[in-house]
Design an enzyme around this catalytic site. Structure first.
Site, PDB file in Angstrom:
ATOM      1  N   ARG A 101       0.855  -1.199   0.000  1.00  0.00           N
ATOM      2  CA  ARG A 101       0.000   0.000   0.000  1.00  0.00           C
ATOM      3  C   ARG A 101       0.884   1.239   0.000  1.00  0.00           C
ATOM      4  O   ARG A 101       1.761   1.355   0.852  1.00  0.00           O
ATOM      5  CB  ARG A 101      -0.853   0.056   1.279  1.00  0.00           C
ATOM      6  N   THR A 129      -1.399   7.436  -0.408  1.00  0.00           N
ATOM      7  CA  THR A 129      -2.697   7.298  -1.102  1.00  0.00           C
ATOM      8  C   THR A 129      -3.479   6.076  -0.622  1.00  0.00           C
ATOM      9  O   THR A 129      -4.674   5.970  -0.888  1.00  0.00           O
ATOM     10  CB  THR A 129      -2.465   7.124  -2.611  1.00  0.00           C
ATOM     11  N   ASP A 189       0.879  -3.444  12.062  1.00  0.00           N
ATOM     12  CA  ASP A 189       1.315  -3.773  10.699  1.00  0.00           C
ATOM     13  C   ASP A 189       1.742  -5.239  10.673  1.00  0.00           C
ATOM     14  O   ASP A 189       2.785  -5.605  11.232  1.00  0.00           O
ATOM     15  CB  ASP A 189       2.473  -2.852  10.291  1.00  0.00           C
ATOM     16  N   ASP A 211       5.249  -6.091   9.131  1.00  0.00           N
ATOM     17  CA  ASP A 211       6.358  -5.676  10.001  1.00  0.00           C
ATOM     18  C   ASP A 211       6.466  -6.593  11.215  1.00  0.00           C
ATOM     19  O   ASP A 211       7.577  -6.953  11.630  1.00  0.00           O
ATOM     20  CB  ASP A 211       6.142  -4.232  10.464  1.00  0.00           C
TER      21      ASP A 211
HETATM   22  C1  PRP Z   1      -0.917  -4.957   4.299  1.00  0.00           C
HETATM   23  C2  PRP Z   1      -1.705  -6.241   4.368  1.00  0.00           C
HETATM   24  C3  PRP Z   1      -2.577  -6.154   3.152  1.00  0.00           C
HETATM   25  C4  PRP Z   1      -2.840  -4.686   3.024  1.00  0.00           C
HETATM   26  C5  PRP Z   1      -4.227  -4.408   3.518  1.00  0.00           C
HETATM   27  O1  PRP Z   1       0.128  -5.062   3.413  1.00  0.00           O
HETATM   28  O2  PRP Z   1      -0.912  -7.374   4.416  1.00  0.00           O
HETATM   29  O3  PRP Z   1      -1.955  -6.661   1.982  1.00  0.00           O
HETATM   30  O4  PRP Z   1      -1.890  -4.012   3.861  1.00  0.00           O
HETATM   31  O5  PRP Z   1      -4.576  -3.091   3.323  1.00  0.00           O
HETATM   32  P1  PRP Z   1      -5.722  -2.656   2.305  1.00  0.00           P
HETATM   33  O6  PRP Z   1      -6.888  -3.527   2.539  1.00  0.00           O
HETATM   34  O7  PRP Z   1      -6.000  -1.230   2.707  1.00  0.00           O
HETATM   35  O8  PRP Z   1      -5.188  -2.736   0.905  1.00  0.00           O
HETATM   36  P2  PRP Z   1       1.210  -3.891   3.252  1.00  0.00           P
HETATM   37  O9  PRP Z   1       0.795  -2.961   2.166  1.00  0.00           O
HETATM   38  O10 PRP Z   1       1.488  -3.271   4.581  1.00  0.00           O
HETATM   39  O11 PRP Z   1       2.473  -4.652   2.708  1.00  0.00           O
HETATM   40  P3  PRP Z   1       3.391  -5.745   3.455  1.00  0.00           P
HETATM   41  O12 PRP Z   1       2.559  -6.979   3.633  1.00  0.00           O
HETATM   42  O13 PRP Z   1       4.515  -5.926   2.508  1.00  0.00           O
HETATM   43  O14 PRP Z   1       3.840  -5.167   4.772  1.00  0.00           O
HETATM   44  N1  URA Z   2      -2.160  -3.493   6.907  1.00  0.00           N
HETATM   45  C1  URA Z   2      -1.730  -3.932   8.113  1.00  0.00           C
HETATM   46  O1  URA Z   2      -0.728  -4.667   8.185  1.00  0.00           O
HETATM   47  N2  URA Z   2      -2.392  -3.565   9.211  1.00  0.00           N
HETATM   48  C2  URA Z   2      -3.481  -2.758   9.165  1.00  0.00           C
HETATM   49  O2  URA Z   2      -4.058  -2.448  10.221  1.00  0.00           O
HETATM   50  C3  URA Z   2      -3.918  -2.306   7.906  1.00  0.00           C
HETATM   51  C4  URA Z   2      -3.239  -2.691   6.789  1.00  0.00           C
END
Ligand code: PRP
Ligand code: URA
Length: 215
Positions: free
Chosen positions: A110, A114, A206, A209
């Site tokens: 994400r 945005t 997160d 993370d």
């Molecule tokens: C997180 C999570 C989803 C997304 C959800 O990934 O694992 O893929 O956010 O958010 P959304 O419903 O608003 O799209 P992130 O973008 O943090 O990437 P990562 O898994 O690499 O940390």
């Molecule tokens: N992605 C995450 O990992 N945690 C949240 O709360 C939302 C998006």
């Protein structure tokens, strides 16, 4: 242990006590990476039991050491598609129960400003159209990431698609209902709402993370 969430015909809440206990521990801010990873895989193993409860089966004959008998096997192949990175944190848990599954990957993150998904990797196996596809991502927040992933998966011809997640926000559930009402979302929790940065409240922070120690 599983029920349709009111107002969302495409959402199933999986409320088994073991799953709920493990999710509660995962939510705690004091839970460290190692335990967090283990919990997510354990929850995934328990959830896949529910996701496959309506999977079609066919009869097969097998030979025991004593005689032939009838048994069953899954009629369709199962393909897992974790959304990178956090979806990887549940994939091994599913594979423990469905070791024959093939695994595709979709890399999305994400944009922090945005909140729109940015795609950086796609690798899906052939014959997705004949398989039962499980998209795996622990967090359903705005729904942007899963919507983009499902759109890409449908371009392969796949039609039987389920989502496994851990925590869902009503905003993301609504987005899935609007964009992909045919995809049933299995979640262990429906939380209150998103904060101004798009994080789920109360959520678990997160997920990527916390899984990989990059916070
Ligand atoms: C997180 C999570 C989803 C997304 C959800 O990934 O694992 O893929 O956010 O958010 P959304 O419903 O608003 O799209 P992130 O973008 O943090 O990437 P990562 O898994 O690499 O940390
Ligand atoms: N992605 C995450 O990992 N945690 C949240 O709360 C939302 C998006």
């Amino acid at each position: 242990m599983i029920r349709q969430f009111p107002g969302f015909p495409n959402v199933r809440l999986v409320s088994h006590p073991l799953i709920q206990q493990k999710l509660t521990t995962a939510r705690k801010k004091t839970t460290k990476n190692r335990e967090f990873r283990q919990l997510l895989n354990e929850i995934a193993g328990l959830m896949v039991y529910e996701l496959t409860s309506d999977s079609p089966t066919r009869q097969v004959e097998v030979e025991t050491p004593l005689q032939r008998t009838n048994g069953v096997e899954l009629a369709s192949e199962i393909i897992l598609v974790p959304i990178l990175r956090a979806g990887l944190g549940m994939t091994n848990g599913v594979l423990q129960l469905v070791p024959q599954a093939r695994v595709g990957h979709i890399g999305l993150y994400r944009d922090e400003e945005t909140l729109q998904p940015v795609t950086y990797y796609h690798k899906l196996p052939p014959n997705m159209d004949e398989a039962e596809v499980m998209v795996i991502d622990p967090m359903l927040a705005t729904g942007g990431s899963i919507t983009a992933a499902v759109t890409a998966i449908k371009q392969t011809g796949a039609r039987r698609i389920k989502m496994m997640c851990l925590v869902a926000a009503p905003e993301g559930m609504k987005r899935m209902l609007d964009d992909h009402a045919d995809v049933v979302v299995y979640t262990a929790a429906v939380d209150e709402r998103l904060n101004e940065r798009g994080y789920i409240l109360p959520g678990l922070g997160d997920a990527g993370d916390r899984l990989f120690g990059t916070e």
